[in-house]
Design a protein around this motif. Structure first.
Motif, mmCIF file in Angstrom:
data_model
loop_
_atom_site.group_PDB
_atom_site.id
_atom_site.type_symbol
_atom_site.label_atom_id
_atom_site.label_comp_id
_atom_site.label_asym_id
_atom_site.label_seq_id
_atom_site.Cartn_x
_atom_site.Cartn_y
_atom_site.Cartn_z
ATOM 1 N N GLY A 141 -14.787 -56.864 71.043
ATOM 2 C CA GLY A 141 -13.763 -57.581 71.796
ATOM 3 C C GLY A 141 -13.520 -57.025 73.180
ATOM 4 O O GLY A 141 -12.906 -57.681 74.018
ATOM 5 N N THR A 142 -13.980 -55.804 73.420
ATOM 6 C CA THR A 142 -13.837 -55.197 74.745
ATOM 7 C C THR A 142 -15.191 -54.644 75.179
ATOM 8 O O THR A 142 -16.070 -54.382 74.352
ATOM 9 N N VAL A 143 -15.355 -54.474 76.465
ATOM 10 C CA VAL A 143 -16.569 -53.860 77.010
ATOM 11 C C VAL A 143 -16.170 -52.756 77.974
ATOM 12 O O VAL A 143 -15.122 -52.822 78.618
ATOM 13 N N GLU A 144 -16.987 -51.745 78.047
ATOM 14 C CA GLU A 144 -16.766 -50.669 79.002
ATOM 15 C C GLU A 144 -17.508 -50.976 80.285
ATOM 16 O O GLU A 144 -18.586 -51.577 80.267
ATOM 17 N N TYR A 145 -16.937 -50.574 81.397
ATOM 18 C CA TYR A 145 -17.573 -50.815 82.689
ATOM 19 C C TYR A 145 -17.187 -49.701 83.653
ATOM 20 O O TYR A 145 -16.184 -49.006 83.452
ATOM 21 N N PHE A 146 -18.017 -49.506 84.670
ATOM 22 C CA PHE A 146 -17.701 -48.523 85.696
ATOM 23 C C PHE A 146 -16.621 -49.104 86.599
ATOM 24 O O PHE A 146 -16.814 -50.123 87.253
ATOM 25 N N ASP A 147 -15.481 -48.455 86.592
ATOM 26 C CA ASP A 147 -14.287 -48.918 87.303
ATOM 27 C C ASP A 147 -14.366 -48.483 88.768
ATOM 28 O O ASP A 147 -14.461 -47.295 89.064
ATOM 29 N N GLU A 148 -14.330 -49.445 89.670
ATOM 30 C CA GLU A 148 -14.435 -49.136 91.102
ATOM 31 C C GLU A 148 -13.356 -48.147 91.533
ATOM 32 O O GLU A 148 -13.599 -47.272 92.371
ATOM 33 N N ALA A 149 -12.156 -48.274 90.956
ATOM 34 C CA ALA A 149 -11.056 -47.387 91.333
ATOM 35 C C ALA A 149 -11.328 -45.946 90.911
ATOM 36 O O ALA A 149 -10.808 -45.009 91.523
ATOM 37 N N ARG A 150 -12.132 -45.759 89.879
ATOM 38 C CA ARG A 150 -12.483 -44.411 89.432
ATOM 39 C C ARG A 150 -13.726 -43.901 90.153
ATOM 40 O O ARG A 150 -13.840 -42.711 90.430
ATOM 41 N N VAL A 151 -14.654 -44.806 90.414
ATOM 42 C CA VAL A 151 -15.885 -44.413 91.125
ATOM 43 C C VAL A 151 -15.546 -43.948 92.530
ATOM 44 O O VAL A 151 -16.019 -42.904 92.991
ATOM 45 N N VAL A 152 -14.713 -44.735 93.216
ATOM 46 C CA VAL A 152 -14.258 -44.338 94.554
ATOM 47 C C VAL A 152 -12.938 -43.589 94.358
ATOM 48 O O VAL A 152 -11.851 -44.150 94.513
ATOM 49 N N ALA A 153 -13.051 -42.321 94.003
ATOM 50 C CA ALA A 153 -11.866 -41.539 93.630
ATOM 51 C C ALA A 153 -10.949 -41.257 94.812
ATOM 52 O O ALA A 153 -9.739 -41.112 94.644
ATOM 53 N N HIS A 154 -11.535 -41.180 96.023
ATOM 54 C CA HIS A 154 -10.734 -40.846 97.208
ATOM 55 C C HIS A 154 -11.049 -41.827 98.341
ATOM 56 O O HIS A 154 -11.751 -41.482 99.297
ATOM 57 N N GLY A 213 -27.406 -49.555 94.844
ATOM 58 C CA GLY A 213 -25.953 -49.576 94.743
ATOM 59 C C GLY A 213 -25.460 -48.452 93.854
ATOM 60 O O GLY A 213 -26.139 -48.038 92.909
ATOM 61 N N VAL A 214 -24.273 -47.949 94.148
ATOM 62 C CA VAL A 214 -23.738 -46.805 93.416
ATOM 63 C C VAL A 214 -23.505 -47.144 91.941
ATOM 64 O O VAL A 214 -23.915 -46.408 91.046
ATOM 65 N N ILE A 215 -22.846 -48.269 91.668
ATOM 66 C CA ILE A 215 -22.521 -48.615 90.278
ATOM 67 C C ILE A 215 -23.767 -48.928 89.449
ATOM 68 O O ILE A 215 -23.907 -48.408 88.330
ATOM 69 N N PRO A 216 -24.739 -49.736 89.927
ATOM 70 C CA PRO A 216 -25.969 -49.911 89.165
ATOM 71 C C PRO A 216 -26.712 -48.589 88.937
ATOM 72 O O PRO A 216 -27.332 -48.390 87.887
ATOM 73 N N SER A 217 -26.632 -47.664 89.908
ATOM 74 C CA SER A 217 -27.253 -46.354 89.748
ATOM 75 C C SER A 217 -26.587 -45.580 88.616
ATOM 76 O O SER A 217 -27.260 -44.945 87.793
ATOM 77 N N LEU A 218 -25.252 -45.641 88.549
ATOM 78 C CA LEU A 218 -24.518 -44.964 87.480
ATOM 79 C C LEU A 218 -24.843 -45.579 86.122
ATOM 80 O O LEU A 218 -25.016 -44.867 85.124
ATOM 81 N N GLU A 219 -24.945 -46.908 86.082
ATOM 82 C CA GLU A 219 -25.281 -47.589 84.830
ATOM 83 C C GLU A 219 -26.667 -47.198 84.348
ATOM 84 O O GLU A 219 -26.880 -46.964 83.155
ATOM 85 N N ARG A 220 -27.604 -47.094 85.279
ATOM 86 C CA ARG A 220 -28.973 -46.707 84.919
ATOM 87 C C ARG A 220 -29.004 -45.273 84.415
ATOM 88 O O ARG A 220 -29.666 -44.965 83.414
ATOM 89 N N ARG A 221 -28.289 -44.379 85.082
ATOM 90 C CA ARG A 221 -28.250 -42.974 84.654
ATOM 91 C C ARG A 221 -27.646 -42.845 83.261
ATOM 92 O O ARG A 221 -28.125 -42.076 82.436
ATOM 93 N N LEU A 222 -26.596 -43.619 83.003
ATOM 94 C CA LEU A 222 -25.963 -43.573 81.685
ATOM 95 C C LEU A 222 -26.921 -44.046 80.606
ATOM 96 O O LEU A 222 -26.964 -43.485 79.506
ATOM 97 N N LYS A 223 -27.703 -45.070 80.903
ATOM 98 C CA LYS A 223 -28.635 -45.626 79.932
ATOM 99 C C LYS A 223 -29.816 -44.680 79.680
ATOM 100 O O LYS A 223 -30.308 -44.566 78.555
ATOM 101 N N GLU A 224 -30.242 -43.966 80.732
ATOM 102 C CA GLU A 224 -31.457 -43.149 80.634
ATOM 103 C C GLU A 224 -31.209 -41.716 80.180
ATOM 104 O O GLU A 224 -32.111 -41.068 79.646
ATOM 105 N N THR A 225 -30.000 -41.187 80.370
ATOM 106 C CA THR A 225 -29.766 -39.767 80.099
ATOM 107 C C THR A 225 -29.690 -39.457 78.604
ATOM 108 O O THR A 225 -29.220 -40.277 77.803
ATOM 109 N N ASP A 226 -30.147 -38.275 78.243
ATOM 110 C CA ASP A 226 -30.018 -37.751 76.884
ATOM 111 C C ASP A 226 -29.002 -36.617 76.848
ATOM 112 O O ASP A 226 -28.771 -36.025 75.790
ATOM 113 N N SER A 227 -28.426 -36.306 78.002
ATOM 114 C CA SER A 227 -27.498 -35.184 78.109
ATOM 115 C C SER A 227 -26.074 -35.612 77.758
ATOM 116 O O SER A 227 -25.523 -36.543 78.353
ATOM 117 N N LEU A 228 -25.479 -34.936 76.798
ATOM 118 C CA LEU A 228 -24.100 -35.225 76.425
ATOM 119 C C LEU A 228 -23.140 -34.872 77.557
ATOM 120 O O LEU A 228 -22.105 -35.520 77.732
#
Length: 227
Positions: free
Chosen positions: A21-34, A113-128
């Motif tokens: 019922g919900t999906v997780e996504y990279f939140d622009e407000a969190r990605v651009v922290a400052h 793009g920053v967010i697609p890059s983060l999504e790709r890293r999340l999908k590819e990484t094996d590091s907890l």
């Protein structure tokens, strides 16, 4: 939750969110922290001047589109912010790379793009550790395919009851338990439908009655198990 397991057994779960019922996504407000800082100064963690690879990509993008990396992020044009976060689409940009021999070469390709890059890293990484760090940049929202109902379209078109009293499974699940109990107790079927549904409705009513009697009448079945 009880509902989630029930939906999956019936193979009625929304395919986009897997019945959650919900999906997780990279939140622009969190990605651009400052956003008050410039990109070169740390508006986006990991993409500032201290990270040579990613920052150099932003330098090239800024030169290509004519915006200033030293300007505060929140003062950049919306088009520049959109390109930084979501990429350049089909627009190819000439990036300069240095190979293992130290020779520079130019390759033209779209900016990811920053967010697609983060999504790709999340999908590819094996590091907890990496996954944990990236999860801090994510938020949850209702699935846009099922509108948070958890059901695929076919299941959302199955209704309980007859005539004006018909309701979808998600409507009963979203109602307070007291209201859901009143509806299930009053729902009526005729003919063969009555024979098929009678025992099922009786069992559901018994379970709802128990939840109401223990004082949980203000909750709803569509809540997540941890709430």
């Amino acid at each position: 939750s009880f509902n989630l397991s029930l939906y999956r057994v019936a193979e009625g779960a929304c395919e986009a969110c897997d019945g959650i019922g919900t999906v997780e996504y990279f939140d622009e407000a969190r990605v651009v922290a400052h956003p008050e800082l410039a990109l070169a100064s740390g508006a986006i963690k990991g993409w500032d001047a201290r990270n040579q690879y990613y920052h150099q990509m932003l330098v090239t993008v800024a030169q290509h589109y004519g915006f200033d990396l030293n300007q505060p992020y929140d003062q950049l044009p919306e088009s520049a912010q959109r390109t930084i976060l979501h990429g350049s689409g089909d627009d190819e940009i000439p990036f300069t790379y240095t190979n293992e021999r130290g020779r520079k070469m130019v390759r033209r390709h779209p900016f990811e793009g920053v967010i697609p890059s983060l999504e790709r890293r999340l999908k590819e990484t094996d590091s907890l550790v990496v996954r944990d760090e990236l999860s801090k940049l994510r938020s949850q929202r209702a699935c846009t395919v099922c509108d948070g109902s958890r059901l695929r379209r076919e299941a959302r078109n199955v209704f309980i009851g007859e005539g004006k009293e018909q309701r979808g499974i998600w409507q009963i699940s979203a109602a307070p338990l007291a209201e859901a109990f009143r509806y299930i107790e009053a729902v009526a079927f005729s003919g063969q439908k009555k024979e098929i549904a009678g025992k099922i409705v009786k069992e559901i009513a018994a379970r709802l009655r128990f939840l109401v009697n223990v004082g949980l009448d203000y909750l709803s079945l569509d809540r997540s198990a941890d709430t």
